[in-house]
Motif scaffolding. Structure first.
Motif, mmCIF file in Angstrom:
data_model
loop_
_atom_site.group_PDB
_atom_site.id
_atom_site.type_symbol
_atom_site.label_atom_id
_atom_site.label_comp_id
_atom_site.label_asym_id
_atom_site.label_seq_id
_atom_site.Cartn_x
_atom_site.Cartn_y
_atom_site.Cartn_z
ATOM 1 N N TYR A 197 8.609 4.247 16.673
ATOM 2 C CA TYR A 197 7.168 4.220 16.433
ATOM 3 C C TYR A 197 6.371 4.190 17.747
ATOM 4 C CZ TYR A 197 2.696 2.973 14.377
ATOM 5 O OH TYR A 197 1.379 2.979 14.001
ATOM 6 N N CYS B 296 0.956 -0.764 16.372
ATOM 7 C CA CYS B 296 0.585 -0.059 15.137
ATOM 8 C C CYS B 296 -0.900 0.294 15.129
ATOM 9 C CB CYS B 296 0.908 -0.923 13.923
ATOM 10 S SG CYS B 296 -0.060 -2.421 13.855
ATOM 11 N N GLY B 297 -1.273 1.198 14.235
ATOM 12 C CA GLY B 297 -2.677 1.486 13.996
ATOM 13 C C GLY B 297 -3.263 0.415 13.092
ATOM 14 N N ILE B 298 -4.441 0.703 12.529
ATOM 15 C CA ILE B 298 -5.142 -0.304 11.731
ATOM 16 C C ILE B 298 -5.013 -0.044 10.223
ATOM 17 C CG2 ILE B 298 -7.346 0.950 11.821
ATOM 18 C CD1 ILE B 298 -7.248 -2.811 12.160
ATOM 19 N N MET B 299 -4.458 1.113 9.862
ATOM 20 C CA MET B 299 -4.499 1.534 8.457
ATOM 21 C C MET B 299 -3.949 0.493 7.467
ATOM 22 S SD MET B 299 -2.710 4.800 6.654
ATOM 23 C CE MET B 299 -1.016 4.459 7.102
ATOM 24 N N ASP B 300 -2.761 -0.023 7.740
ATOM 25 C CA ASP B 300 -2.098 -0.874 6.739
ATOM 26 C C ASP B 300 -2.892 -2.159 6.504
ATOM 27 O OD1 ASP B 300 -0.234 1.073 6.911
ATOM 28 O OD2 ASP B 300 1.238 -0.114 8.009
ATOM 29 N N ALA C 160 5.458 4.707 8.106
ATOM 30 C CA ALA C 160 5.931 5.065 9.446
ATOM 31 C C ALA C 160 7.063 6.081 9.434
ATOM 32 C CB ALA C 160 6.386 3.812 10.179
ATOM 33 N N ARG D 155 0.841 -1.204 0.000
ATOM 34 C CA ARG D 155 0.000 0.000 0.000
ATOM 35 C C ARG D 155 0.870 1.245 0.000
ATOM 36 N NH1 ARG D 155 2.438 2.200 3.292
ATOM 37 N NH2 ARG D 155 2.353 2.127 5.574
ATOM 38 N N ASP E 96 -3.671 7.259 12.383
ATOM 39 C CA ASP E 96 -4.638 6.150 12.516
ATOM 40 C C ASP E 96 -4.799 5.747 13.980
ATOM 41 O OD1 ASP E 96 -2.084 4.942 12.515
ATOM 42 O OD2 ASP E 96 -2.714 3.215 11.317
ATOM 43 N N TYR E 97 -3.700 5.866 14.752
ATOM 44 C CA TYR E 97 -3.813 5.508 16.173
ATOM 45 C C TYR E 97 -4.197 6.719 17.037
ATOM 46 C CZ TYR E 97 1.082 7.062 15.849
ATOM 47 O OH TYR E 97 2.239 7.768 15.582
ATOM 48 N N GLY F 255 -2.326 11.393 5.560
ATOM 49 C CA GLY F 255 -2.935 11.005 6.840
ATOM 50 C C GLY F 255 -1.955 10.108 7.581
ATOM 51 N N GLU F 256 -0.793 10.702 7.952
ATOM 52 C CA GLU F 256 0.272 9.861 8.528
ATOM 53 C C GLU F 256 0.349 9.979 10.034
ATOM 54 O OE1 GLU F 256 1.346 7.167 7.035
ATOM 55 O OE2 GLU F 256 2.198 8.381 5.422
ATOM 56 N N HIS F 257 0.500 8.826 10.666
ATOM 57 C CA HIS F 257 0.616 8.718 12.126
ATOM 58 C C HIS F 257 -0.633 9.242 12.831
ATOM 59 C CE1 HIS F 257 4.607 7.065 12.769
ATOM 60 N NE2 HIS F 257 4.964 7.711 11.673
ATOM 61 N N LEU G 184 9.783 -1.563 12.292
ATOM 62 C CA LEU G 184 8.960 -0.717 13.158
ATOM 63 C C LEU G 184 9.350 -0.926 14.609
ATOM 64 C CD1 LEU G 184 5.291 -0.694 11.898
ATOM 65 C CD2 LEU G 184 7.051 1.028 11.635
#
Ligand code: GLA
Length: 397
Positions: free
Chosen positions: A232, A178-182, A348, A36, A45-46, A41-43, A227
């Motif tokens: 991170y 991590c967030g959920i985006m990836d 990241a 992807r 998602d969390y 919209g970086e960093h 990561l």
């Protein structure tokens, strides 16, 4: 990874599988799991923010076949070593298991959720997604494997649950918060679209990615990072601290991205620590940039989209501090090139990849110029490829 690197052709995978494990090619299933890019919209998602990623046409392939016994066997075309387990094992992280940890992480989360497999299976994988390169090689692996197991064993796990399994495996097994985006975009992406995902609610919407005469070029710093060794988790905890301070001062929010920039300007004095204030500021303004970017794309205003990409990079460099000389050189050199509307790091950070929005007829001189400048500064080459969107994880053979 460069324009000239040979990609592995998935058609070769069943033959390689049979050579390794015996039996018939017809019994082997093959699944494709994409990389992807995150457009913007970086960093966040969390931080309950909105993100705008797209799945792209670089895939990791997972070939799988059930076994008659309870053994689990993993092999990879390019990485040496065979990893053997059993469906009755208690899967636990072990450094010496290398990439197999990502797969065992998924199996451990499946077990946790009460799924059990009636027999073992064997796997042969190969990836055209550069490892540790910032376009989500690990999520491609997690979601590709989870989907392959679910489909092969008729577990009927839906795509959003596949994404959650991947994220849970990162949290509980790999130690990355991590967030959920990836995982989400890899599980649910659709060709020709980018996806606007609200990470607070997991509502999502596809936006046609109509770039006209332009396309995204992916630029790999070739500086590998993991990561888990990066800063991170530290960034995430800094955001949590800023949130707590605001909440303790009566600001009624559940996540930083619930703040509009106006509200943030009113309450930012509560966050007196300069570093924490910068981190929170990035989140609030980045979230607004996402909304503006989606609007710009809908109205066909690609120059505005480019401007937002540049602003995002600047914020990630100065306020979130996750870029570094390699990513800054790529993004800032790109921004100066003729035919480039904008450029930013993606993912990241701390190495990994940047993206640039470049006019089709300028892609070649663009790559040449950026490569020249990058090599001068970094002392080694960057990798480049112009990408198209691709579908989220699916069965290909
Ligand atoms: C990594 C994480 C994502 C996201 C990005 C930064 O790719 O896996 O959840 O936080 O970094 O936007």
């Amino acid at each position: 990874m460069g324009l000239t690197d040979k990609e592995y052709d998935y058609w070769e995978l069943p033959a390689a599988f049979v050579k390794m494990y015996g039996g018939n090619k017809e019994d082997v299933r093959v699944y494709a799991s994409p990389a992807r890019i995150n457009i913007i919209g970086e960093h966040i998602d969390y931080n309950g923010g909105k993100v705008f990623p797209a799945s792209i046409d670089r895939y990791l392939y997972v070939a799988i076949r059930k076994r008659a016994d309870s053994k689990i066997i993993y092999n990879d075309v390019r990485f040496p070593g065979t990893y053997e387990f059993d469906i009755n094992d208690n899967f636990a992280y072990d450094k010496k298991n290398d990439y197999a940890n990502y797969l065992n992480g998924i199996l451990s989360q499946l077990k946790e959720k009460g799924y059990s497999l009636p027999c073992g299976f064997e796997i042969l994988m190969v990836s055209n997604v550069p490892a540790g390169g910032g376009i989500s090689s690990s999520s491609a692996l997690e979601c590709g494997f989870a989907y392959a197991v679910s489909d092969t064993f008729n577990l009927n796990i839906d795509r959003v649950e596949i994404a959650k399994l991947g994220q849970m495996s990162e949290h509980n097994f790999m130690g990355v918060n991590c967030g959920i985006m990836d995982q989400f975009i890899i599980a649910t992406g659709k060709k020709n679209t980018a996806e606007m995902l609200d990470c607070a609610t997991l509502d999502y919407e596809y936006a046609p990615l109509d770039l006209g005469d332009y396309r995204f070029v992916v630029m790999n710093t070739n500086k590998v990072r993991k990561l888990s060794d990066s800063k991170y988790n530290e960034r995430r905890s800094q955001c949590e601290q800023a949130l707590k301070i605001l909440q303790n001062n009566g600001v009624k929010i559940n996540a930083l991205c619930e703040l509009s920039s106006e509200k943030w300007e009113e309450v930012k004095h509560f966050v007196s620590d300069e570093v924490l204030q910068k981190r929170a500021k990035h989140c609030v303004y980045e979230n607004e940039r996402v909304l503006n970017a989606v609007k710009a794309l809908k109205t066909g205003d690609l120059s505005e989209l480019g401007r937002l990409l540049n602003a995002s990079h600047k914020s990630l460099k100065e306020d979130y501090e996750v870029t570094g000389i390699e990513l800054d050189t790529l993004a800032e050199t790109s921004q100066k090139q003729e035919g480039c509307l904008g450029s930013r790091m993606t993912g990241a950070g701390f190495g990994g990849c940047a993206i640039a929005l470049v006019r089709n007829d300028k892609v070649e001189p663009f790559i040449e110029n950026v490569q020249k400048e990058y090599t001068k500064k970094a002392g080694y080459c960057a990798g480049f490829f112009a990408c198209e969107t691709g579908d989220g994880v699916f069965r290909i053979l």
